[in-house]
Write an enzyme that holds these catalytic residues in place. Structure first.
Site: not given
Ligand code: HSE
Length: 394
Positions: A31, A127, A131, A182, A185, A196, A200
């Site tokens: 920064v 999205v 990446i 983790g 969703e 999802d 995206k």
């Molecule tokens: N639940 C989403 C996935 C998390 O599995 O891609 C990331 O956006």
């Protein structure tokens, strides 16, 4: 010294807090001056965390702090997150977010608020997880007419399909693993039923085509109906089954967008995108095809993208790199009216027209159709029990 805040300290917010507190030198170098994490908005008890002293449940502290220039929204959903993001932008604070629902549904309005507030809105993490994809698409490829953008944008379903293909795992078992890691969703139906990926894809299509495509215009089929037999038969045809988000520009400049399981030829790079990894192909008229590949979900990859955006907002806070376009419903084409080659599995006689057939004891049971619309496919398979129909990616 510059100051940032985080809204929400769950899986992603916790990763963002960790990067801001552990990587101060690297961040200051990027920064050009030190950056301090000043507040974390969270109601839950964070007393065990090293940043517990920064936690507040009072949003007005963040909204009214003149020192604070960048806010990282990591709450998810469009309830409180939408209210807080609107208020931050109106207060002239740049917002970065990983919230794909927020951006897919309110992107146009929020980008307008950022412009009015003289600040920026960035959402690279929304999205493709970690990446770098949206900024390259909007900035590095800006001279191109983008004709197509497609790929694997949901890590959870890709993890589940990979476990089914490679480890003969059942659907439920693989989903539980993805949740424990983790990736999933809060409501796993958003992953499994394609919503999802639908959100995206809207974001990708809007950036690629300036289309302001609303989520409800994107047909979404998830992976609930993909059976172990489909995966095995697809392999006999030299293909893998993947959940593909695809948006394309037709020769007359209309736009089509579809999220659905597709058979992907094993020779294509997307067939090798496995586990939680995402892969997105962008096709531009000058650059040709570019493949973006990396971890599509998970705490630290997503946090990496959020912090990358925050650093960019700290450097260039008055400018959003994204242009959304206006909604023109007449531009959207229903993919059901377009022809596809289909993988079909059925009981009974081989339907007329289906030539590539995988036979079982002398009877056809799975095959590939010529390019047909869904109505043509239904007509050709009438009178048989159709067990699966999955489009090919071509
Ligand atoms: N639940 C989403 C996935 C998390 O599995 O891609 C990331 O956006």
């Amino acid at each position: 010294m510059k100051y940032v805040a985080i809204l929400g300290c769950g899986v992603v917010g916790g990763g963002v807090a960790r990067l801001f507190t552990e990587r101060t030198e690297r961040i200051a170098r990027a920064v050009g001056e030190p950056v301090q994490l000043k507040y974390i908005l969270e109601r839950r008890d964070c007393s065990g965390e090293p940043w517990a002293g920064l936690v507040t449940d009072d949003f007005s502290k963040i909204e009214n702090d003149p020192e604070l220039t960048v806010v990282c929204e990591c709450m998810g959903g469009v309830g409180a997150a939408l209210t807080f993001v609107r208020r931050c932008l109106k207060a002239g604070k740049s917002v970065v977010t990983s919230n794909k629902q927020l951006i897919a549904e309110y992107g146009l309005e929020l980008l307008g608020l950022a412009k009015e507030g003289g600040c920026s809105l960035r959402f690279e993490a929304a999205v493709g997880g970690g990446i770098p994809l949206l900024r390259p698409l909007s900035e590095d490829l800006a001279v191109n007419r983008i004709d197509e953008v497609f790929g694997i944008v949901n890590g959870t379903t890709n993890y589940i399909l990979t476990q089914m293909i490679e480890n003969d795992r059942g659907f439920a078992e693989a989903l539980s693993e993805a949740q424990a890691l983790g990736y999933a969703e809060a409501d796993p139906s958003a992953d499994v039923d394609g919503f999802d990926a639908q959100r995206k894809l809207c974001i990708l299509a809007n950036l690629a085509f300036g289309s302001n495509l609303p989520p409800e215009r994107v047909s979404a089929e998830g992976i609930r109906n993909v059976a172990a037999e489909d995966v095995a038969c697809a392999r006999e045809f030299g293909c893998a089954v993947k959940l593909i988000a695809h948006a394309g520009r037709l020769p007359d400049d209309r736009i089509t967008a579809l999220v659905a399981p597709r058979l992907v030829d094993l020779d294509r790079p997307l067939a090798s995108v496995n586990g939680v990894m995402n892969g997105v192909v962008v096709r531009g008229d000058a650059v040709g095809e570019c493949l973006f590949y990396g971890a599509g979900a998970g705490r630290m990859p997503t946090a990496s993208a959020v912090v990358g955006d925050a650093l960019e907002a700290l450097r260039h806070g008055d400018r959003s790199p994204f242009d959304w376009g206006e909604e023109r419903p007449e531009r959207f084409v229903d993919p059901e009216t377009l022809p596809f080659r289909w993988f079909v599995r059925w009981e009974g006689e081989t339907p007329a027209g289906i030539t590539e057939v995988c036979a079982d004891g002398g009877h056809g049971y799975a095959g590939i159709s010529p390019a047909w619309t869904r109505a043509q496919l239904d007509e050709a398979t009438a009178g048989r029990r159709v067990l699966s129909r999955i489009r090919l990616l071509e």
